[in-house]
Design a protein around this motif. Structure first.
Motif, PDB file in Angstrom:
ATOM      1  N   ALA A  71      -5.467   1.709  -1.563  1.00 50.14           N
ATOM      2  CA  ALA A  71      -4.189   1.556  -0.851  1.00 50.14           C
ATOM      3  C   ALA A  71      -4.150   2.467   0.383  1.00 50.14           C
ATOM      4  O   ALA A  71      -3.722   2.037   1.469  1.00 50.14           O
ATOM      5  CB  ALA A  71      -3.022   1.854  -1.773  1.00 50.14           C
ATOM      6  N   ALA A  72      -4.608   3.706   0.224  1.00 48.74           N
ATOM      7  CA  ALA A  72      -4.613   4.649   1.348  1.00 48.74           C
ATOM      8  C   ALA A  72      -5.500   4.135   2.487  1.00 48.74           C
ATOM      9  O   ALA A  72      -5.164   4.310   3.660  1.00 48.74           O
ATOM     10  CB  ALA A  72      -5.088   6.017   0.869  1.00 48.74           C
ATOM     11  N   ALA A  73      -6.599   3.483   2.141  1.00 49.62           N
ATOM     12  CA  ALA A  73      -7.488   2.926   3.164  1.00 49.62           C
ATOM     13  C   ALA A  73      -6.759   1.861   3.989  1.00 49.62           C
ATOM     14  O   ALA A  73      -7.030   1.693   5.184  1.00 49.62           O
ATOM     15  CB  ALA A  73      -8.743   2.339   2.520  1.00 49.62           C
ATOM     16  N   GLN A  74      -5.838   1.141   3.362  1.00 48.96           N
ATOM     17  CA  GLN A  74      -5.064   0.122   4.078  1.00 48.96           C
ATOM     18  C   GLN A  74      -3.997   0.746   4.984  1.00 48.96           C
ATOM     19  O   GLN A  74      -3.592   0.143   5.974  1.00 48.96           O
ATOM     20  CB  GLN A  74      -4.384  -0.831   3.086  1.00 48.96           C
ATOM     21  CG  GLN A  74      -5.353  -1.649   2.269  1.00 48.96           C
ATOM     22  CD  GLN A  74      -6.294  -2.480   3.127  1.00 48.96           C
ATOM     23  OE1 GLN A  74      -5.885  -3.096   4.092  1.00 48.96           O
ATOM     24  NE2 GLN A  74      -7.554  -2.471   2.768  1.00 48.96           N
ATOM     25  N   PRO A  95       0.819  -1.218   0.000  1.00 45.78           N
ATOM     26  CA  PRO A  95       0.000   0.000   0.000  1.00 45.78           C
ATOM     27  C   PRO A  95       0.855   1.273   0.000  1.00 45.78           C
ATOM     28  O   PRO A  95       0.526   2.247  -0.681  1.00 45.78           O
ATOM     29  CB  PRO A  95      -0.826  -0.132   1.281  1.00 45.78           C
ATOM     30  CG  PRO A  95      -0.958  -1.610   1.476  1.00 45.78           C
ATOM     31  CD  PRO A  95       0.376  -2.162   1.027  1.00 45.78           C
ATOM     32  N   ALA A  96       1.969   1.269   0.739  1.00 45.70           N
ATOM     33  CA  ALA A  96       2.837   2.452   0.785  1.00 45.70           C
ATOM     34  C   ALA A  96       3.461   2.732  -0.578  1.00 45.70           C
ATOM     35  O   ALA A  96       3.531   3.895  -1.016  1.00 45.70           O
ATOM     36  CB  ALA A  96       3.921   2.269   1.850  1.00 45.70           C
ATOM     37  N   ASP A  97       3.910   1.676  -1.280  1.00 44.94           N
ATOM     38  CA  ASP A  97       4.486   1.868  -2.614  1.00 44.94           C
ATOM     39  C   ASP A  97       3.442   2.395  -3.593  1.00 44.94           C
ATOM     40  O   ASP A  97       3.752   3.243  -4.433  1.00 44.94           O
ATOM     41  CB  ASP A  97       5.089   0.564  -3.145  1.00 44.94           C
ATOM     42  CG  ASP A  97       6.414   0.208  -2.491  1.00 44.94           C
ATOM     43  OD1 ASP A  97       7.037   1.092  -1.852  1.00 44.94           O
ATOM     44  OD2 ASP A  97       6.823  -0.956  -2.608  1.00 44.94           O
ATOM     45  N   ILE A  98       2.232   1.900  -3.480  1.00 40.70           N
ATOM     46  CA  ILE A  98       1.153   2.376  -4.355  1.00 40.70           C
ATOM     47  C   ILE A  98       0.915   3.859  -4.124  1.00 40.70           C
ATOM     48  O   ILE A  98       0.777   4.636  -5.068  1.00 40.70           O
ATOM     49  CB  ILE A  98      -0.138   1.559  -4.136  1.00 40.70           C
ATOM     50  CG1 ILE A  98       0.071   0.138  -4.670  1.00 40.70           C
ATOM     51  CG2 ILE A  98      -1.345   2.230  -4.813  1.00 40.70           C
ATOM     52  CD1 ILE A  98      -1.038  -0.830  -4.308  1.00 40.70           C
ATOM     53  N   ALA A  99       0.896   4.265  -2.866  1.00 38.15           N
ATOM     54  CA  ALA A  99       0.667   5.667  -2.528  1.00 38.15           C
ATOM     55  C   ALA A  99       1.761   6.568  -3.111  1.00 38.15           C
ATOM     56  O   ALA A  99       1.507   7.726  -3.441  1.00 38.15           O
ATOM     57  CB  ALA A  99       0.590   5.842  -1.016  1.00 38.15           C
ATOM     58  N   GLU A 100       2.964   6.031  -3.267  1.00 42.44           N
ATOM     59  CA  GLU A 100       4.098   6.825  -3.765  1.00 42.44           C
ATOM     60  C   GLU A 100       4.290   6.727  -5.276  1.00 42.44           C
ATOM     61  O   GLU A 100       5.112   7.453  -5.836  1.00 42.44           O
ATOM     62  CB  GLU A 100       5.385   6.367  -3.077  1.00 42.44           C
ATOM     63  CG  GLU A 100       5.398   6.649  -1.592  1.00 42.44           C
ATOM     64  CD  GLU A 100       6.607   6.043  -0.894  1.00 42.44           C
ATOM     65  OE1 GLU A 100       7.530   5.543  -1.589  1.00 42.44           O
ATOM     66  OE2 GLU A 100       6.629   6.067   0.341  1.00 42.44           O
ATOM     67  N   THR A 101       3.582   5.835  -5.946  1.00 40.02           N
ATOM     68  CA  THR A 101       3.785   5.603  -7.379  1.00 40.02           C
ATOM     69  C   THR A 101       2.826   6.449  -8.195  1.00 40.02           C
ATOM     70  O   THR A 101       1.616   6.334  -8.052  1.00 40.02           O
ATOM     71  CB  THR A 101       3.589   4.109  -7.718  1.00 40.02           C
ATOM     72  OG1 THR A 101       4.510   3.346  -6.948  1.00 40.02           O
ATOM     73  CG2 THR A 101       3.817   3.852  -9.192  1.00 40.02           C
ATOM     74  N   ASP A 102       3.392   7.278  -9.056  1.00 39.67           N
ATOM     75  CA  ASP A 102       2.597   8.149  -9.917  1.00 39.67           C
ATOM     76  C   ASP A 102       2.492   7.536 -11.309  1.00 39.67           C
ATOM     77  O   ASP A 102       3.355   7.759 -12.159  1.00 39.67           O
ATOM     78  CB  ASP A 102       3.223   9.538  -9.975  1.00 39.67           C
ATOM     79  CG  ASP A 102       2.406  10.523 -10.788  1.00 39.67           C
ATOM     80  OD1 ASP A 102       1.339  10.143 -11.320  1.00 39.67           O
ATOM     81  OD2 ASP A 102       2.825  11.689 -10.892  1.00 39.67           O
ATOM     82  N   ALA A 103       1.466   6.741 -11.508  1.00 37.47           N
ATOM     83  CA  ALA A 103       1.282   6.078 -12.800  1.00 37.47           C
ATOM     84  C   ALA A 103       1.074   7.086 -13.916  1.00 37.47           C
ATOM     85  O   ALA A 103       1.525   6.868 -15.044  1.00 37.47           O
ATOM     86  CB  ALA A 103       0.092   5.123 -12.737  1.00 37.47           C
ATOM     87  N   MET A 104       0.419   8.186 -13.641  1.00 34.83           N
ATOM     88  CA  MET A 104       0.139   9.150 -14.690  1.00 34.83           C
ATOM     89  C   MET A 104       1.435   9.749 -15.243  1.00 34.83           C
ATOM     90  O   MET A 104       1.538  10.005 -16.435  1.00 34.83           O
ATOM     91  CB  MET A 104      -0.803  10.249 -14.186  1.00 34.83           C
ATOM     92  CG  MET A 104      -2.189   9.725 -13.796  1.00 34.83           C
ATOM     93  SD  MET A 104      -2.996   8.666 -15.035  1.00 34.83           S
ATOM     94  CE  MET A 104      -3.280   9.835 -16.355  1.00 34.83           C
ATOM     95  N   GLU A 105       2.437   9.910 -14.386  1.00 39.96           N
ATOM     96  CA  GLU A 105       3.732  10.426 -14.847  1.00 39.96           C
ATOM     97  C   GLU A 105       4.366   9.422 -15.802  1.00 39.96           C
ATOM     98  O   GLU A 105       4.870   9.784 -16.866  1.00 39.96           O
ATOM     99  CB  GLU A 105       4.638  10.706 -13.640  1.00 39.96           C
ATOM    100  CG  GLU A 105       5.957  11.379 -14.005  1.00 39.96           C
ATOM    101  CD  GLU A 105       7.067  10.398 -14.374  1.00 39.96           C
ATOM    102  OE1 GLU A 105       7.951  10.783 -15.170  1.00 39.96           O
ATOM    103  OE2 GLU A 105       7.043   9.261 -13.888  1.00 39.96           O
ATOM    104  N   ALA A 106       4.336   8.148 -15.444  1.00 41.22           N
ATOM    105  CA  ALA A 106       4.908   7.104 -16.306  1.00 41.22           C
ATOM    106  C   ALA A 106       4.150   7.020 -17.627  1.00 41.22           C
ATOM    107  O   ALA A 106       4.760   6.910 -18.698  1.00 41.22           O
ATOM    108  CB  ALA A 106       4.882   5.758 -15.593  1.00 41.22           C
TER     109      ALA A 106
END
Length: 138
Positions: free
Chosen positions: A133-136, A93-104
């Motif tokens: 992810a944030a909910a987790q 969940p922490a990695d998801i919160a930090e990953t900006d898919a839109m940038e990629a």
């Protein structure tokens, strides 16, 4: 992380034109596991998508990782889901919160090659994944 964002960008660089990239995206979508019909319900719909999109998430393991299941009634959208699954599925969940898919996806050039409505739907799917992810994380 399920896939390195650099690897995703590199995968798309093998194609010379957007017609080939669209075919690749659609092929990725065809490889997604089918979503069980009982999960394709109103409460699992992603709001903001023109096409119908259903998404579920669950937490597995220790340390915890997120698993997503999603489907759509549109081939290109199902392919976009597959790209998002490459980025997010299997991450903490922490990695998801930090990953900006839109940038990629912007680096791939996807934003400039999909309609504004498709882009809005893509953003809605990313927001849903990150909210789950944030909910987790509490």
């Amino acid at each position: 992380m399920a896939i390195d964002l650099e690897e995703l960008v590199e995968d798309f660089s093998f194609f010379d034109d957007w017609e080939a990239r669209y075919s690749y995206i659609i092929d990725l979508g065809k490889k997604l596991p089918p979503m069980p019909a009982e999960e394709m319900i109103e409460e699992n719909k992603v709001r903001g998508c023109m096409s119908q999109v259903w998404m579920t998430s669950r937490v597995e393991g220790d340390p915890a990782i997120m698993r997503f299941n999603a489907d759509s009634d549109a081939f290109i959208v199902k392919g976009l889901i597959a790209v998002l699954m490459q980025i997010y599925d299997g991450q903490s969940p922490a990695d998801i919160a930090e990953t900006d898919a839109m940038e990629a996806l912007s680096r791939i050039g996807l934003e400039s090659h999909i309609s504004p409505n498709r882009r809005n739907g893509l953003v809605a799917m990313v927001e849903r994944i990150r909210a789950d992810a944030a909910a987790q994380l509490g």
